[in-house]
Design an enzyme around this catalytic site. Structure first.
Site, PDB file in Angstrom:
ATOM      1  CE1 TYR A  43     103.403  31.297   4.442  1.00  0.00           C
ATOM      2  CE2 TYR A  43     101.709  29.850   3.556  1.00  0.00           C
ATOM      3  CZ  TYR A  43     103.040  30.102   3.837  1.00  0.00           C
ATOM      4  OH  TYR A  43     104.000  29.174   3.518  1.00  0.00           O
ATOM      5  CB  THR A  91     103.793  27.792   0.129  1.00  0.00           C
ATOM      6  OG1 THR A  91     102.587  27.086   0.322  1.00  0.00           O
ATOM      7  CG2 THR A  91     103.440  29.247  -0.125  1.00  0.00           C
ATOM      8  CD  GLU A  94      99.052  27.437   2.269  1.00  0.00           C
ATOM      9  OE1 GLU A  94      98.367  28.412   2.580  1.00  0.00           O
ATOM     10  OE2 GLU A  94      99.487  26.610   3.083  1.00  0.00           O
ATOM     11  CE  LYS A 147     106.818  31.548   1.215  1.00  0.00           C
ATOM     12  NZ  LYS A 147     108.180  31.570   1.807  1.00  0.00           N
TER      13      LYS A 147
HETATM   14  P1  NAD Z   1     108.538  28.160  10.553  1.00  0.00           P
HETATM   15  O1  NAD Z   1     107.486  29.169  10.860  1.00  0.00           O
HETATM   16  O2  NAD Z   1     108.609  26.902  11.341  1.00  0.00           O
HETATM   17  O3  NAD Z   1     109.988  28.841  10.676  1.00  0.00           O
HETATM   18  C1  NAD Z   1     110.265  30.114  10.168  1.00  0.00           C
HETATM   19  C2  NAD Z   1     111.624  30.538  10.689  1.00  0.00           C
HETATM   20  O4  NAD Z   1     111.914  31.841  10.122  1.00  0.00           O
HETATM   21  C3  NAD Z   1     111.686  30.695  12.210  1.00  0.00           C
HETATM   22  O5  NAD Z   1     112.882  30.123  12.708  1.00  0.00           O
HETATM   23  C4  NAD Z   1     111.685  32.197  12.421  1.00  0.00           C
HETATM   24  O6  NAD Z   1     112.374  32.602  13.597  1.00  0.00           O
HETATM   25  C5  NAD Z   1     112.369  32.690  11.159  1.00  0.00           C
HETATM   26  N1  NAD Z   1     112.013  34.077  10.820  1.00  0.00           N
HETATM   27  C6  NAD Z   1     110.757  34.594  10.759  1.00  0.00           C
HETATM   28  N2  NAD Z   1     110.829  35.905  10.449  1.00  0.00           N
HETATM   29  C7  NAD Z   1     112.144  36.195  10.295  1.00  0.00           C
HETATM   30  C8  NAD Z   1     112.855  37.373   9.958  1.00  0.00           C
HETATM   31  N3  NAD Z   1     112.219  38.536   9.732  1.00  0.00           N
HETATM   32  N4  NAD Z   1     114.193  37.318   9.853  1.00  0.00           N
HETATM   33  C9  NAD Z   1     114.857  36.153  10.100  1.00  0.00           C
HETATM   34  N5  NAD Z   1     114.245  35.014  10.441  1.00  0.00           N
HETATM   35  C10 NAD Z   1     112.902  35.040  10.540  1.00  0.00           C
HETATM   36  O7  NAD Z   1     108.388  27.870   9.003  1.00  0.00           O
HETATM   37  P2  NAD Z   1     108.628  26.500   8.210  1.00  0.00           P
HETATM   38  O8  NAD Z   1     107.409  25.664   8.322  1.00  0.00           O
HETATM   39  O9  NAD Z   1     109.945  25.950   8.583  1.00  0.00           O
HETATM   40  O10 NAD Z   1     108.681  27.044   6.715  1.00  0.00           O
HETATM   41  C11 NAD Z   1     109.922  27.413   6.115  1.00  0.00           C
HETATM   42  C12 NAD Z   1     109.647  27.935   4.720  1.00  0.00           C
HETATM   43  O11 NAD Z   1     108.976  26.929   3.956  1.00  0.00           O
HETATM   44  C13 NAD Z   1     108.727  29.167   4.694  1.00  0.00           C
HETATM   45  O12 NAD Z   1     109.219  30.052   3.719  1.00  0.00           O
HETATM   46  C14 NAD Z   1     107.376  28.614   4.286  1.00  0.00           C
HETATM   47  O13 NAD Z   1     106.620  29.571   3.589  1.00  0.00           O
HETATM   48  C15 NAD Z   1     107.781  27.458   3.384  1.00  0.00           C
HETATM   49  N6  NAD Z   1     106.826  26.330   3.326  1.00  0.00           N
HETATM   50  C16 NAD Z   1     106.408  25.710   4.468  1.00  0.00           C
HETATM   51  C17 NAD Z   1     105.527  24.629   4.394  1.00  0.00           C
HETATM   52  C18 NAD Z   1     105.073  23.895   5.618  1.00  0.00           C
HETATM   53  O14 NAD Z   1     104.225  22.987   5.500  1.00  0.00           O
HETATM   54  N7  NAD Z   1     105.584  24.172   6.800  1.00  0.00           N
HETATM   55  C19 NAD Z   1     105.059  24.201   3.131  1.00  0.00           C
HETATM   56  C20 NAD Z   1     105.507  24.867   1.991  1.00  0.00           C
HETATM   57  C21 NAD Z   1     106.405  25.924   2.086  1.00  0.00           C
HETATM   58  P1  TYD Z   2      97.816  23.975   8.554  1.00  0.00           P
HETATM   59  O1  TYD Z   2      98.659  22.927   9.197  1.00  0.00           O
HETATM   60  O2  TYD Z   2      97.561  25.243   9.300  1.00  0.00           O
HETATM   61  O3  TYD Z   2      98.440  24.257   7.117  1.00  0.00           O
HETATM   62  P2  TYD Z   2      97.845  25.108   5.849  1.00  0.00           P
HETATM   63  O4  TYD Z   2      96.737  25.961   6.300  1.00  0.00           O
HETATM   64  O5  TYD Z   2      99.049  25.889   5.452  1.00  0.00           O
HETATM   65  O6  TYD Z   2      97.430  24.074   4.840  1.00  0.00           O
HETATM   66  O7  TYD Z   2      96.401  23.331   8.244  1.00  0.00           O
HETATM   67  C1  TYD Z   2      96.280  22.176   7.426  1.00  0.00           C
HETATM   68  C2  TYD Z   2      94.800  21.919   7.244  1.00  0.00           C
HETATM   69  O8  TYD Z   2      94.243  21.542   8.528  1.00  0.00           O
HETATM   70  C3  TYD Z   2      94.015  23.149   6.804  1.00  0.00           C
HETATM   71  O9  TYD Z   2      93.006  22.747   5.890  1.00  0.00           O
HETATM   72  C4  TYD Z   2      93.396  23.685   8.087  1.00  0.00           C
HETATM   73  C5  TYD Z   2      93.190  22.431   8.919  1.00  0.00           C
HETATM   74  N1  TYD Z   2      93.290  22.606  10.382  1.00  0.00           N
HETATM   75  C6  TYD Z   2      92.267  22.110  11.215  1.00  0.00           C
HETATM   76  O10 TYD Z   2      91.266  21.546  10.744  1.00  0.00           O
HETATM   77  N2  TYD Z   2      92.402  22.265  12.569  1.00  0.00           N
HETATM   78  C7  TYD Z   2      93.473  22.902  13.127  1.00  0.00           C
HETATM   79  O11 TYD Z   2      93.535  23.040  14.371  1.00  0.00           O
HETATM   80  C8  TYD Z   2      94.521  23.367  12.268  1.00  0.00           C
HETATM   81  C9  TYD Z   2      95.730  24.063  12.835  1.00  0.00           C
HETATM   82  C10 TYD Z   2      94.380  23.198  10.910  1.00  0.00           C
END
Ligand code: NAD
Ligand code: TYD
Length: 353
Positions: A158, A132, A134, A162
């Site tokens: 978090y 990420t 972050e 990461k």
């Molecule tokens: P998510 O929370 O939707 O899904 C995570 C998945 O991992 C789930 O299916 C969960 O069951 C599985 N999991 C959790 N712990 C586990 C364990 N111990 N063993 C096996 N499986 C496990 O997450 P996401 O949004 O799909 O994110 C996927 C990846 O992308 C993550 O590594 C996250 O850090 C990274 N990422 C996400 C975003 C975003 O905006 N969602 C942005 C940048 C990077």
């Molecule tokens: P989020 O989707 O939790 O992603 P991240 O914290 O990983 O960026 O949040 C995106 C932005 O939206 C973050 O600045 C927090 C804000 N936010 C709200 O203002 N209200 C909410 O209910 C949530 C879940 C997030």
């Protein structure tokens, strides 16, 4: 075969669905099925022999050893993580366990598996770690965007876990010669996202007539990337990325939170108008997140320069597709919005009220 961890989560599931549409290579999906894992998302693959699902925790070394031996993947794509900042503030322990201990356990299992391969197969093997933006910390309004050479400064539990996992992956490349690739991506949005994150939460609450809770002054900035674009970037990096390198993935869409919520309300007003008034009237300001990072912004020029990747969606087209998807798939959202998720929402927002 490729091995995907976390393939029942938001991005992992989108990746697998896209992969099986565009490639004939099978996928082994290793997922613990935490609250964020949802096999319903993968129901179109129920009868597809190229999708093999195994409910396994990435902290379980014995199970990982068995799967690697049995399926002999040519690559591991590591998505599994605890991924929600707010949850990491309430309970960082699971984040340390999965993001750090889990990534370490997976790396060790892969290291040992590679000893069983020929030198040529070892050289072809890839470990792609999905991370990420972050990890880079928070920017001011005038700071340059995050580049791959920026020092790490994670602020939430978090982000810290990461960052630690990124460092482990880096160390396994330098120390053991593991052919690693790391991607650091901005905020994703799109179909099948768990409604604890900003965009799906706002859509779900708007449709349910509930408040739209904006943290603090709503001026925090995030870069938004459509999940399908993230998946295409990962495929590109897997195929053409240089081992040991990291690639920032972004959508060139810096937006303030309040502007995102306004745009969502305007789209819903157009696509599913309320009997009277605008969805904007549901917006409320709630207590800010502790340590809330002000701005994230990604410089994705390395990926474009070296691998020719650019996002296909603009924020406008991606968000319109996303809102339409949630309108067309309310059964998926309703199913998700039960059980553990409901408990989380009730306690989390009660504390903010
Ligand atoms: P998510 O929370 O939707 O899904 C995570 C998945 O991992 C789930 O299916 C969960 O069951 C599985 N999991 C959790 N712990 C586990 C364990 N111990 N063993 C096996 N499986 C496990 O997450 P996401 O949004 O799909 O994110 C996927 C990846 O992308 C993550 O590594 C996250 O850090 C990274 N990422 C996400 C975003 C975003 O905006 N969602 C942005 C940048 C990077
Ligand atoms: P989020 O989707 O939790 O992603 P991240 O914290 O990983 O960026 O949040 C995106 C932005 O939206 C973050 O600045 C927090 C804000 N936010 C709200 O203002 N209200 C909410 O209910 C949530 C879940 C997030």
């Amino acid at each position: 075969m490729i091995l995907v961890t976390g393939g029942a989560g938001f991005i992992g599931a989108n990746f697998i669905l896209d992969w099986l549409r565009t490639s004939d290579q099978p996928v082994l999906n290793v997922d613990k099925l935490t609250y964020a894992g949802n096999l319903q998302t993968l129901s179109p693959l129920r009868d597809n022999p190229r999708h093999v699902f195994s409910q396994v925790d990435i902290c379980d070394r014995i199970a990982l050893d068995g799967l690697l031996k049995q399926h002999a993947p040519r690559a591991v794509l590591h998505f599994a993580a605890e991924s929600h900042v707010d949850r990491s503030i309430h309970g960082p322990g699971d984040f340390v366990q999965t993001n750090l201990v889990g990534t370490f356990t997976l790396l060790e299992a892969v290291r040992s598996y590679l000893h069983t391969l020929s030198e040529a197969s070892k050289a072809r093997f890839r470990f792609l770690h999905v991370s990420t933006d972050e990890v880079y910390g928070s920017l001011s309004a005038t700071d340059p965007q995050f580049s791959e050479t920026m020092p790490y400064a994670p602020n939430s539990p978090y982000a810290a876990t990461k960052a630690g996992s990124d460092h482990l992956v880096r160390a396994y490349h330098h120390t053991y010669g593991l052919q690693t690739l790391t991607t650091n991506c901005s905020n994703n949005y799109g179909p099948y996202q768990f409604p604890e994150k900003l965009i799906p939460l706002m859509i779900a609450n708007a449709l349910a007539g509930k408040p739209l809770p904006v943290y603090g002054d709503g001026q925090n900035v995030r870069d938004w990337l459509y999940v399908g674009d993230h998946c295409s970037a990962i495929r590109e990096v897997l195929q053409h990325g240089k081992p040991g390198e990291t690639y920032n993935v972004g959508g060139w869409n810096e937006k303030k939170n309040l502007d995102v919520v306004h745009t969502l309300c305007d789209l819903l007003d157009r696509l599913k108008p309320k009997a009277s008034g605008s969805y904007r009237s549901q917006i409320i300001s709630v207590k800010d997140r502790p340590g809330h990072d002000r701005r994230y912004a990604i410089d994705a020029r390395k990926l474009e320069r070296e691998l020719g990747w650019r996002p296909a969606e603009t924020f406008e087209t991606g968000l319109a597709r996303t809102v339409q998807w949630y309108l067309d798939n309310q059964a998926w959202s309703d199913e998700v919005a039960s059980g553990e998720y409901r408990t989380w929402v009730e306690t989390h927002y009660a504390q903010r009220a």
